[in-house]
Design a protein around this motif. Sequence first.
Motif, mmCIF file in Angstrom:
data_model
loop_
_atom_site.group_PDB
_atom_site.id
_atom_site.type_symbol
_atom_site.label_atom_id
_atom_site.label_comp_id
_atom_site.label_asym_id
_atom_site.label_seq_id
_atom_site.Cartn_x
_atom_site.Cartn_y
_atom_site.Cartn_z
ATOM 1 N N ALA A 116 -19.591 -47.643 -12.976
ATOM 2 C CA ALA A 116 -19.222 -47.429 -14.481
ATOM 3 C C ALA A 116 -17.541 -46.645 -14.494
ATOM 4 C CB ALA A 116 -19.337 -47.281 -15.719
ATOM 5 N N ILE A 117 -17.979 -45.361 -14.002
ATOM 6 C CA ILE A 117 -17.524 -44.269 -14.427
ATOM 7 C C ILE A 117 -16.324 -44.460 -12.630
ATOM 8 C CG2 ILE A 117 -16.574 -41.630 -12.201
ATOM 9 C CD1 ILE A 117 -19.040 -40.587 -14.811
ATOM 10 N N GLY A 118 -16.358 -45.372 -11.244
ATOM 11 C CA GLY A 118 -16.151 -45.942 -10.184
ATOM 12 C C GLY A 118 -15.259 -46.829 -11.005
ATOM 13 N N PHE A 119 -15.648 -47.414 -11.130
ATOM 14 C CA PHE A 119 -14.314 -48.199 -11.728
ATOM 15 C C PHE A 119 -13.416 -48.706 -13.041
ATOM 16 C CE2 PHE A 119 -13.450 -51.436 -15.068
ATOM 17 C CZ PHE A 119 -12.909 -52.435 -14.669
ATOM 18 N N VAL A 146 -7.189 -45.753 -14.307
ATOM 19 C CA VAL A 146 -6.973 -44.812 -15.438
ATOM 20 C C VAL A 146 -5.145 -43.335 -14.361
ATOM 21 C CG1 VAL A 146 -8.794 -44.946 -16.683
ATOM 22 C CG2 VAL A 146 -8.579 -43.222 -14.786
ATOM 23 N N TRP A 147 -4.669 -44.107 -13.216
ATOM 24 C CA TRP A 147 -4.250 -42.716 -12.786
ATOM 25 C C TRP A 147 -2.598 -42.682 -13.868
ATOM 26 C CZ3 TRP A 147 -3.498 -48.534 -12.317
ATOM 27 C CH2 TRP A 147 -2.341 -49.216 -11.960
ATOM 28 N N GLY A 148 -1.995 -43.812 -14.670
ATOM 29 C CA GLY A 148 -1.058 -43.371 -15.060
ATOM 30 C C GLY A 148 -1.787 -42.605 -16.145
ATOM 31 N N HIS A 149 -2.344 -41.124 -16.340
ATOM 32 C CA HIS A 149 -2.896 -40.653 -17.534
ATOM 33 C C HIS A 149 -1.902 -39.344 -16.126
ATOM 34 C CE1 HIS A 149 -6.511 -39.768 -15.164
ATOM 35 N NE2 HIS A 149 -5.843 -39.101 -15.265
ATOM 36 N N HIS A 152 -6.776 -40.403 -8.048
ATOM 37 C CA HIS A 152 -7.575 -39.455 -8.873
ATOM 38 C C HIS A 152 -8.711 -40.830 -8.780
ATOM 39 C CE1 HIS A 152 -8.707 -38.849 -12.999
ATOM 40 N NE2 HIS A 152 -9.181 -39.705 -13.176
ATOM 41 N N PRO A 153 -8.615 -42.001 -8.464
ATOM 42 C CA PRO A 153 -10.099 -42.180 -7.612
ATOM 43 C C PRO A 153 -10.506 -40.786 -7.080
ATOM 44 C CG PRO A 153 -8.731 -43.579 -8.196
ATOM 45 C CD PRO A 153 -7.836 -42.672 -8.270
ATOM 46 N N ALA A 154 -9.674 -39.917 -6.401
ATOM 47 C CA ALA A 154 -9.988 -39.311 -5.663
ATOM 48 C C ALA A 154 -10.570 -38.601 -6.025
ATOM 49 C CB ALA A 154 -9.056 -38.466 -4.797
ATOM 50 N N VAL A 155 -10.594 -38.083 -7.434
ATOM 51 C CA VAL A 155 -11.512 -36.981 -8.138
ATOM 52 C C VAL A 155 -13.136 -37.753 -7.994
ATOM 53 C CG1 VAL A 155 -11.866 -35.549 -10.870
ATOM 54 C CG2 VAL A 155 -9.321 -36.605 -9.255
ATOM 55 N N TYR A 156 -12.534 -38.985 -8.468
ATOM 56 C CA TYR A 156 -14.274 -39.067 -8.735
ATOM 57 C C TYR A 156 -15.252 -39.487 -6.940
ATOM 58 C CZ TYR A 156 -12.747 -39.773 -13.325
ATOM 59 O OH TYR A 156 -11.967 -39.546 -14.146
ATOM 60 N N VAL A 198 -11.499 -49.377 -2.447
ATOM 61 C CA VAL A 198 -11.013 -49.578 -3.243
ATOM 62 C C VAL A 198 -9.415 -48.721 -3.418
ATOM 63 C CG1 VAL A 198 -9.862 -50.370 -5.407
ATOM 64 C CG2 VAL A 198 -12.088 -50.366 -4.645
ATOM 65 N N ALA A 199 -9.242 -47.845 -3.495
ATOM 66 C CA ALA A 199 -8.429 -46.555 -3.134
ATOM 67 C C ALA A 199 -7.299 -46.011 -1.970
ATOM 68 C CB ALA A 199 -9.384 -45.391 -4.577
ATOM 69 N N THR A 200 -7.949 -45.541 -1.202
ATOM 70 C CA THR A 200 -8.279 -45.032 0.166
ATOM 71 C C THR A 200 -6.434 -45.442 0.557
ATOM 72 O OG1 THR A 200 -9.821 -44.095 -0.260
ATOM 73 C CG2 THR A 200 -8.655 -43.142 2.025
ATOM 74 N N PRO A 201 -7.221 -47.173 1.048
ATOM 75 C CA PRO A 201 -5.846 -47.640 1.985
ATOM 76 C C PRO A 201 -4.289 -47.317 1.145
ATOM 77 C CG PRO A 201 -7.841 -49.392 0.965
ATOM 78 C CD PRO A 201 -8.016 -47.951 0.594
ATOM 79 N N PHE A 202 -4.743 -47.290 -0.577
ATOM 80 C CA PHE A 202 -3.431 -46.922 -1.395
ATOM 81 C C PHE A 202 -2.339 -45.852 -0.662
ATOM 82 C CE2 PHE A 202 -2.165 -49.809 -4.789
ATOM 83 C CZ PHE A 202 -3.163 -50.255 -4.297
ATOM 84 N N LEU A 203 -3.585 -44.696 -0.750
ATOM 85 C CA LEU A 203 -2.979 -43.377 -0.242
ATOM 86 C C LEU A 203 -2.601 -44.060 1.176
ATOM 87 C CD1 LEU A 203 -2.625 -40.133 -0.426
ATOM 88 C CD2 LEU A 203 -5.225 -40.479 1.791
ATOM 89 N N ALA A 204 -2.625 -44.719 2.521
ATOM 90 C CA ALA A 204 -2.960 -44.858 3.629
ATOM 91 C C ALA A 204 -1.407 -45.715 3.708
ATOM 92 C CB ALA A 204 -3.448 -45.442 4.284
#
Lengths: 372, 568, 197
Positions: free
Chosen positions: B293-296, B301-304, B255-259, B212-218
Amino acid sequence: MKLNRYAIYILVGAIFIAIGVFVGLTARVFPVAASAEAAAVDSLFNFMLAIAVVVFLIVEGGIIYSIIRFRRRAGDETDGAPIHGNTALEITWTAIPAVIVFVLSIYSYQVYVTIRNPEPKDNEVRVGVIGQQFAWKFTYEMPEDDDPEVTPEVRERIKQYMIDSTLYVPLNRPVRALIESQDVIHSFYIPEFRIKQDATPGRVSEAYFTPVQKGEWWVVCAELCGVGHAAMSQINRVVVLEQNEFDQYIAQLYAKAKETANDPRSPEVGKQLIVNKYACGACHVLDDAGLVGNIGPSLNGIATRAEGHAERGEGLVGGNDAAAYIRGSIVNPNLYLVPGYAAGIMPQNYGNPNVMSEDDLEAIVNYLLTIR
Amino acid sequence: MATTVQPRTAAVPKPRGIAKYFAWSIDHKVIGIQYIGLSFFFFLFGGLLAELIRIELLTPAASLMVDGGAYNTLFTMHGTIMIFLFVVPMLAGFGNYLVPLMLGQKDMAFPWLNAFAFWMLPPAGLIMLAGWLVGPAQAGWTSYFPLSGPQFSPFDGQTLWAISLHLIGASSILGAVNFIVTILNMRPPGMSIWQMPLFVWATLATSIIILVATPFLAGGLTLMLLDRLAGTSFFSPATGGDPLLWQNVFWFYSHPAVYIMVLPAMGILSEVLSVHARKPVFGYRFIALSSLAIGFLGCIVWGHHMFTSLASWARIPFMLTTMLIAVPTGVKMFSWIGTLWGGKIRFTSAMLFALGFLSMFVLGGITGVFLASVPVDIHLHDTYFVVAHFHFVLFGGSVFAIFAGLYHWFPKMSGRMLNERLGKIHFALTYVGFFLTFFPMHFLGLEGMPRRIYTYDPKYEALNALSTIGALIMAVAVVPFLVNVAVSLVAGKPAGKNPWRALTLEWTVSSPPPEHNFDEPPIPASDPYGYGTPEGAAYLASGGKVALPVSAHGHAHDQPIERPATGD
Amino acid sequence: MTANFAQMQTAFDHEQLQREQALKNARLGLLLWRFANGMAFVFFIFANLLMRNVQPSWPPPGVERLPIGLPLAITLIILLSGAAASRVLKAVRANEFGRAVRFGMATLGLGGLFFVGLLAAGAQVTPSGAYSSIVWAMQFFHGLHVVVASLLLGVVLLGVGRGRYSAERHWGVEASVVFWHFVDAMWIIFFLFIYVL
């Protein structure tokens, strides 16, 4: 037996809660609370701290108790009890944290609404905050002036000199800071006021605070802004004044600005601009003006050196004399680099008249030509 | 496309011994160790950078650094290397080594793709390090625009930084596809999704986050490269761009990268705690589902990270979602304590590091709730409190778990036991050094010391000195570990198949496992954590040859199943 | 239960089972890849929306709206290419390899036409800071995918011509056609965000 065990749990829980409440009531971990907002934030923090201490004690207590009570005794090769779970317990420890964070969210929201009220207030003071590499500068609203010579045009000219390197604010009046940046992202942060707001180029951000204590503190830059980021947290002060002192300060600033507007290119004006408006002291040393920065080359004796550079034709802009070297060093700093200093550290946008006006540039050049 | 699905057999003679770890291999065990070895090198290197940072911060004045630029480079590279070249690939290494073994498979679903994903990392690492040759990146690992743009970062190192992360991101996506397919499609008969080891669950959740998230980094890096090299204006306000666009897309990944860095570590923890406490994992389903659940939640939550730059109204929803993450995280913490409760805890080095995780990660979790609260975060944002918080999560959490995993699975990977005494010294030094380094930072942050500065107000000196002493202890702590690994590889006690008497499938084969892993299809234990149950004892006694058909919650059926005779 | 395990046991090394497993894996793998790749397209839409957000209008003041004629034409072309690509798979499944190659060539031809049209559409954009940046980036990103999808399909068509595939075993054909459809679908969404919304 069973009753005993629950009695112990309740007792331990009560002790943990007592410790949490005690810590929450007595902990003073913040710097002095110098704004009205700070008090609200501190109360919220200590409330959270009390809960955090209880949670921390329960978890660490559970770990330590297990380590001691359930350690393997020598010679024991058996396994532990085959307990796979306890649905009621699991639902409980899902639900209780959920309730806690729900309460914390509501409390946080309430505090947030009170400390960040964008509605304009009648008695508010507006100040401008401008971030640049690597200092803050502050602009003020002009007082009324019934001098007939001060036409709207003149007022516009005076306005650009209503600027200072120290943030003066009056006691017990709400302050609205309008925050901008000239180059990269900075973050306007006064720990004693518990406020922080990024200065993002291309937009005006706002921060609100009401100083409730007289004093003098650092204005910190909290967002990495380049090589001088560390220095930027120890350049500018915020000073809280009584209302009459503040009015006096504004009157003085205005009088000086008016004077400057009459003779905008004089060396005296240049010296003020270097100190207050362009904060050259963030990076440069200049004894004459009391600048002590250590990021860029020294400006002591700059006029003499500029003559040498002019003879060698290095880094000249708009002429071929010493003034042209100084001008070039300001508007196009990478044209000639003093040995030992890298390109790109000096702000690159002073060539833009919206950032440094023609008058200001010439005043600074005139002043620096007197530094022999 | 068609080639990846065909099982491949190498035509050239395979390198043997240590050489095989430096050559192309499609064996998931070799690849797993390649990941672990490479990332451990970067751990040492990133650690060296951290020591330099701490030495500079010993005193308020500049001491080691010539200027702020050199210091900015240090923490930029420290952060980037530790995240992208140490923790993420290290945990991918554990996944590569363990997931096929735990699922009783010969290899991952796409062995060739697996090797390909790994071999993107060494060039990525070299490109990152090459920054020092051309003027390294110094805009922080977050690389906010415009500071990282062409005007304010005219160093080519910033471009290399982006290219390197591009490679790592692509590698990570390919790895995630491989993991998900392996886990969903290749479980052995007799292992339902509710009987998978929790490490496998964690890897599944992590891989979903990566997709879900890594394509955004790319995407973000692509825009950064375009802005830097092609003169576009995505982030430059002068031409209509928006610096906050970078922050949004960067944190949507980071942020997802933390998880991505914490969930597999939590998976390791579930394994180690259960085995060394000799007790079933408490609340298996809650732990498994809390990973999802943590993954979802982690993706919304990235705005924090932008509480001081985001529009005022937008901060509130991000506060709510961030607060919610405390719930599944708490479930895991409590379940692990429940796992210890009533066990027969063995204080092996692996267990000590796992207990270290439990006792330190809880602080990182609690301070996370403080930072979720907008008014409190406004004060603490970008101060040392944040530095303390994420080191408690990523060092107190991930790194402790990684060491726990290394001590736990080193016997399986090498065939030899690590020395327990050296392991305990390593743990004690690391634990004390870690706490001393990062705990004082909370107070520095509360007092308002901003991060990323190399000279500071003298009032912060005492706590900084304490922190530096802690960092030096941590540097010393690595020595016994390195000695331990070197000596044990040669002279360690032979481990045998199952030194910890564990129930997951990787322990039913020899140590190290043969190239094809399983001589015959393995029968998974009906409950991978059935310690203390008769079924678990029977399974261990038979060496993994007998499994009782039970549901995940331990209701035994009548008849044991025995493997049909296969002629041995 | 015991019998079931025994069956699994004997089937363990069975080639057929392995091939089925490999196909199942490949299908899921390609699905996941499309998901991740799709997230990259979502990224550009996300960036597009955020960039609109800081402008008073979109296109920004002083920038003209792009003409829609050419983009609409190439959208129709890529839809046609998608229809042709479907026929390739159908033909292979019916063992009609000659037909498959002809439809494949048609798909590639239409893809090429689309690509040329995309270049022309890019040339219609005048440099204007943020607006042209995001439009070009989206066109560039999609164009890149058209190139990759064409290479894939091209290689597979060579294989079809050489008789590498059969009605039963044609994963390569399936994969390249599925990816082609994915790229088609992404263009429709990009078209909406660049030209319509």
